[in-house]
Scaffold this motif. Structure first.
Motif, PDB file in Angstrom:
ATOM      1  N   GLU A  43      10.690  -5.495 -11.032  1.00 51.76           N
ATOM      2  CA  GLU A  43      11.128  -4.158 -10.067  1.00 51.76           C
ATOM      3  C   GLU A  43      10.301  -4.194  -8.891  1.00 51.76           C
ATOM      4  OE1 GLU A  43      14.230  -3.085  -9.820  1.00 51.76           O
ATOM      5  OE2 GLU A  43      14.637  -4.322 -11.589  1.00 51.76           O
ATOM      6  N   GLY A  44       8.881  -4.206  -9.249  1.00 52.83           N
ATOM      7  CA  GLY A  44       7.894  -4.025  -8.088  1.00 52.83           C
ATOM      8  C   GLY A  44       7.653  -5.066  -7.284  1.00 52.83           C
ATOM      9  N   ASP A  45       8.387  -6.347  -7.502  1.00 54.81           N
ATOM     10  CA  ASP A  45       8.036  -7.664  -6.594  1.00 54.81           C
ATOM     11  C   ASP A  45       8.433  -7.111  -5.244  1.00 54.81           C
ATOM     12  OD1 ASP A  45       6.716  -8.796  -8.637  1.00 54.81           O
ATOM     13  OD2 ASP A  45       8.578  -9.906  -9.030  1.00 54.81           O
ATOM     14  N   GLY A  46       9.549  -6.683  -4.853  1.00 59.37           N
ATOM     15  CA  GLY A  46      10.031  -6.511  -3.721  1.00 59.37           C
ATOM     16  C   GLY A  46       9.388  -5.446  -2.695  1.00 59.37           C
ATOM     17  N   GLU A  47       8.645  -4.385  -3.408  1.00 53.31           N
ATOM     18  CA  GLU A  47       7.793  -3.572  -2.941  1.00 53.31           C
ATOM     19  C   GLU A  47       6.505  -4.085  -2.584  1.00 53.31           C
ATOM     20  OE1 GLU A  47       6.182  -0.283  -1.225  1.00 53.31           O
ATOM     21  OE2 GLU A  47       8.062  -0.772  -1.580  1.00 53.31           O
ATOM     22  N   ARG A  48       6.247  -5.140  -3.443  1.00 56.33           N
ATOM     23  CA  ARG A  48       4.909  -5.630  -3.054  1.00 56.33           C
ATOM     24  C   ARG A  48       4.759  -6.430  -1.725  1.00 56.33           C
ATOM     25  NH1 ARG A  48       4.246  -4.978  -8.571  1.00 56.33           N
ATOM     26  NH2 ARG A  48       5.299  -7.183  -9.299  1.00 56.33           N
ATOM     27  N   VAL A  49       5.902  -7.222  -1.974  1.00 57.97           N
ATOM     28  CA  VAL A  49       6.356  -7.927  -0.648  1.00 57.97           C
ATOM     29  C   VAL A  49       6.573  -7.170   0.602  1.00 57.97           C
ATOM     30  CG1 VAL A  49       7.556  -9.910   0.528  1.00 57.97           C
ATOM     31  CG2 VAL A  49       7.164  -9.969  -1.972  1.00 57.97           C
ATOM     32  N   ARG A  50       7.264  -6.282   0.592  1.00 55.79           N
ATOM     33  CA  ARG A  50       7.016  -5.209   1.516  1.00 55.79           C
ATOM     34  C   ARG A  50       6.056  -4.680   2.273  1.00 55.79           C
ATOM     35  NH1 ARG A  50       6.443  -0.596   3.521  1.00 55.79           N
ATOM     36  NH2 ARG A  50       5.712  -0.067   1.569  1.00 55.79           N
ATOM     37  N   TRP A  51       4.952  -4.356   1.228  1.00 56.28           N
ATOM     38  CA  TRP A  51       3.714  -3.792   1.544  1.00 56.28           C
ATOM     39  C   TRP A  51       2.992  -4.990   2.258  1.00 56.28           C
ATOM     40  CZ3 TRP A  51      -1.125  -5.329   0.054  1.00 56.28           C
ATOM     41  CH2 TRP A  51      -1.772  -4.520   0.788  1.00 56.28           C
ATOM     42  N   TYR A  52       2.925  -6.011   1.806  1.00 56.86           N
ATOM     43  CA  TYR A  52       2.110  -6.984   2.407  1.00 56.86           C
ATOM     44  C   TYR A  52       2.772  -7.490   3.795  1.00 56.86           C
ATOM     45  CZ  TYR A  52      -0.459 -11.391   3.153  1.00 56.86           C
ATOM     46  OH  TYR A  52      -1.141 -12.381   3.558  1.00 56.86           O
ATOM     47  N   LEU A  53       3.813  -7.452   3.998  1.00 61.60           N
ATOM     48  CA  LEU A  53       4.443  -7.913   5.296  1.00 61.60           C
ATOM     49  C   LEU A  53       4.351  -6.622   6.449  1.00 61.60           C
ATOM     50  CD1 LEU A  53       7.336 -10.061   4.284  1.00 61.60           C
ATOM     51  CD2 LEU A  53       5.191 -10.793   5.252  1.00 61.60           C
ATOM     52  N   GLU A  54       4.610  -5.356   5.960  1.00 65.71           N
ATOM     53  CA  GLU A  54       4.758  -4.328   7.006  1.00 65.71           C
ATOM     54  C   GLU A  54       3.401  -3.509   6.770  1.00 65.71           C
ATOM     55  OE1 GLU A  54       7.883  -1.966   5.624  1.00 65.71           O
ATOM     56  OE2 GLU A  54       9.354  -3.611   6.242  1.00 65.71           O
ATOM     57  N   ASP A  55       3.012  -2.799   5.894  1.00 70.47           N
ATOM     58  CA  ASP A  55       1.818  -2.313   5.888  1.00 70.47           C
ATOM     59  C   ASP A  55       0.471  -2.771   5.826  1.00 70.47           C
ATOM     60  OD1 ASP A  55       3.682   0.015   5.380  1.00 70.47           O
ATOM     61  OD2 ASP A  55       3.327   0.201   3.271  1.00 70.47           O
ATOM     62  N   TYR A  56       0.086  -3.820   5.227  1.00 73.99           N
ATOM     63  CA  TYR A  56      -0.893  -4.640   5.224  1.00 73.99           C
ATOM     64  C   TYR A  56      -1.174  -5.056   6.664  1.00 73.99           C
ATOM     65  CZ  TYR A  56      -4.720  -7.958   4.249  1.00 73.99           C
ATOM     66  OH  TYR A  56      -5.729  -8.951   4.235  1.00 73.99           O
ATOM     67  N   ALA A  57      -0.241  -5.489   7.380  1.00 79.89           N
ATOM     68  CA  ALA A  57      -0.180  -6.195   8.583  1.00 79.89           C
ATOM     69  C   ALA A  57      -0.615  -5.127   9.709  1.00 79.89           C
ATOM     70  CB  ALA A  57       1.138  -6.884   8.930  1.00 79.89           C
ATOM     71  N   GLU A  58      -0.268  -4.081   9.476  1.00 78.44           N
ATOM     72  CA  GLU A  58      -0.435  -2.942  10.223  1.00 78.44           C
ATOM     73  C   GLU A  58      -1.797  -2.099  10.083  1.00 78.44           C
ATOM     74  OE1 GLU A  58       1.576   1.038  12.368  1.00 78.44           O
ATOM     75  OE2 GLU A  58       2.785  -0.336  11.058  1.00 78.44           O
ATOM     76  N   PHE A  59      -2.175  -1.978   8.797  1.00 81.39           N
ATOM     77  CA  PHE A  59      -3.460  -1.428   8.454  1.00 81.39           C
ATOM     78  C   PHE A  59      -4.155  -2.333   7.281  1.00 81.39           C
ATOM     79  CE2 PHE A  59      -0.023   1.702   8.984  1.00 81.39           C
ATOM     80  CZ  PHE A  59      -0.349   2.525  10.125  1.00 81.39           C
ATOM     81  N   PRO A  60      -4.908  -3.118   7.895  1.00 83.83           N
ATOM     82  CA  PRO A  60      -5.729  -4.219   7.118  1.00 83.83           C
ATOM     83  C   PRO A  60      -7.184  -3.785   6.812  1.00 83.83           C
ATOM     84  CG  PRO A  60      -5.982  -4.794   9.364  1.00 83.83           C
ATOM     85  CD  PRO A  60      -4.927  -3.661   9.412  1.00 83.83           C
ATOM     86  N   ALA A  61      -7.355  -2.364   7.028  1.00 79.57           N
ATOM     87  CA  ALA A  61      -8.712  -1.942   6.769  1.00 79.57           C
ATOM     88  C   ALA A  61      -8.894  -1.716   5.073  1.00 79.57           C
ATOM     89  CB  ALA A  61      -9.229  -0.778   7.302  1.00 79.57           C
ATOM     90  N   ASP A  62     -10.059  -1.557   4.548  1.00 85.28           N
ATOM     91  CA  ASP A  62     -10.436  -1.254   3.046  1.00 85.28           C
ATOM     92  C   ASP A  62      -9.647  -0.346   2.734  1.00 85.28           C
ATOM     93  OD1 ASP A  62     -11.891  -3.535   2.947  1.00 85.28           O
ATOM     94  OD2 ASP A  62     -13.538  -2.483   3.424  1.00 85.28           O
ATOM     95  N   PRO A  63      -9.184  -0.350   1.486  1.00 82.27           N
ATOM     96  CA  PRO A  63      -9.187  -1.256   0.380  1.00 82.27           C
ATOM     97  C   PRO A  63      -8.032  -2.354   0.437  1.00 82.27           C
ATOM     98  CG  PRO A  63      -8.053   0.570  -0.592  1.00 82.27           C
ATOM     99  CD  PRO A  63      -8.325   1.017   0.967  1.00 82.27           C
ATOM    100  N   ALA A  64      -7.439  -2.385   1.456  1.00 83.82           N
ATOM    101  CA  ALA A  64      -6.116  -3.464   1.599  1.00 83.82           C
ATOM    102  C   ALA A  64      -6.265  -4.723   1.419  1.00 83.82           C
ATOM    103  CB  ALA A  64      -5.392  -3.207   2.898  1.00 83.82           C
ATOM    104  N   PRO A  65      -7.621  -5.582   1.720  1.00 84.91           N
ATOM    105  CA  PRO A  65      -7.851  -6.803   1.441  1.00 84.91           C
ATOM    106  C   PRO A  65      -7.894  -7.102   0.025  1.00 84.91           C
ATOM    107  CG  PRO A  65      -8.881  -6.080   3.367  1.00 84.91           C
ATOM    108  CD  PRO A  65      -8.325  -4.889   2.795  1.00 84.91           C
ATOM    109  N   ALA A  66      -8.554  -6.158  -0.758  1.00 82.91           N
ATOM    110  CA  ALA A  66      -8.540  -6.426  -2.267  1.00 82.91           C
ATOM    111  C   ALA A  66      -7.218  -6.245  -2.880  1.00 82.91           C
ATOM    112  CB  ALA A  66      -9.644  -5.265  -2.656  1.00 82.91           C
ATOM    113  N   LEU A  67      -6.595  -5.287  -2.260  1.00 86.65           N
ATOM    114  CA  LEU A  67      -4.899  -5.352  -2.869  1.00 86.65           C
ATOM    115  C   LEU A  67      -4.193  -6.496  -2.579  1.00 86.65           C
ATOM    116  CD1 LEU A  67      -4.226  -1.587  -1.971  1.00 86.65           C
ATOM    117  CD2 LEU A  67      -4.756  -2.537  -4.356  1.00 86.65           C
ATOM    118  N   ALA A  68      -4.164  -7.026  -1.336  1.00 87.41           N
ATOM    119  CA  ALA A  68      -3.572  -8.337  -0.732  1.00 87.41           C
ATOM    120  C   ALA A  68      -3.869  -9.377  -1.652  1.00 87.41           C
ATOM    121  CB  ALA A  68      -3.785  -8.472   0.740  1.00 87.41           C
ATOM    122  N   ARG A  69      -5.359  -9.522  -1.928  1.00 88.05           N
ATOM    123  CA  ARG A  69      -5.476 -10.526  -2.823  1.00 88.05           C
ATOM    124  C   ARG A  69      -4.750 -10.562  -4.066  1.00 88.05           C
ATOM    125  NH1 ARG A  69     -10.017  -9.465  -0.646  1.00 88.05           N
ATOM    126  NH2 ARG A  69     -11.652  -9.125  -1.551  1.00 88.05           N
TER     127      ARG A  69
END
Length: 69
Positions: A43-69
């Motif tokens: 169930e969490g796969d869709g949310e993780r993809v959404r986070w990566y494409l939307e939130d991470y792209a807009e706010f790539p500061a720490d700790p986001a790079p570690a979460l994206a990996r």
């Protein structure tokens, strides 16, 4: 304006997941690709993809790079 669209083409729960990705630019032909995944998703796969494409792209500061990996 460019447009990225990701479509979930999966049928019933438990089926293999099919995804279509399309990219369209103002000038030029659209590009599309489809992929089929044999591993079941949770169930969490869709949310993780959404986070990566939307939130991470807009706010790539720490700790986001570690979460994206």
């Amino acid at each position: 304006m460019a447009e990225l669209r990701i479509s979930d083409l999966s049928g019933q729960p438990g089926d293999q997941r099919r995804v279509r990705v399309s990219w369209r630019e103002e000038r030029g032909l659209p590009r599309e690709a489809e992929a089929e995944f044999a591993d079941p998703s949770d169930e969490g796969d869709g949310e993780r993809v959404r986070w990566y494409l939307e939130d991470y792209a807009e706010f790539p500061a720490d700790p986001a790079p570690a979460l994206a990996r």
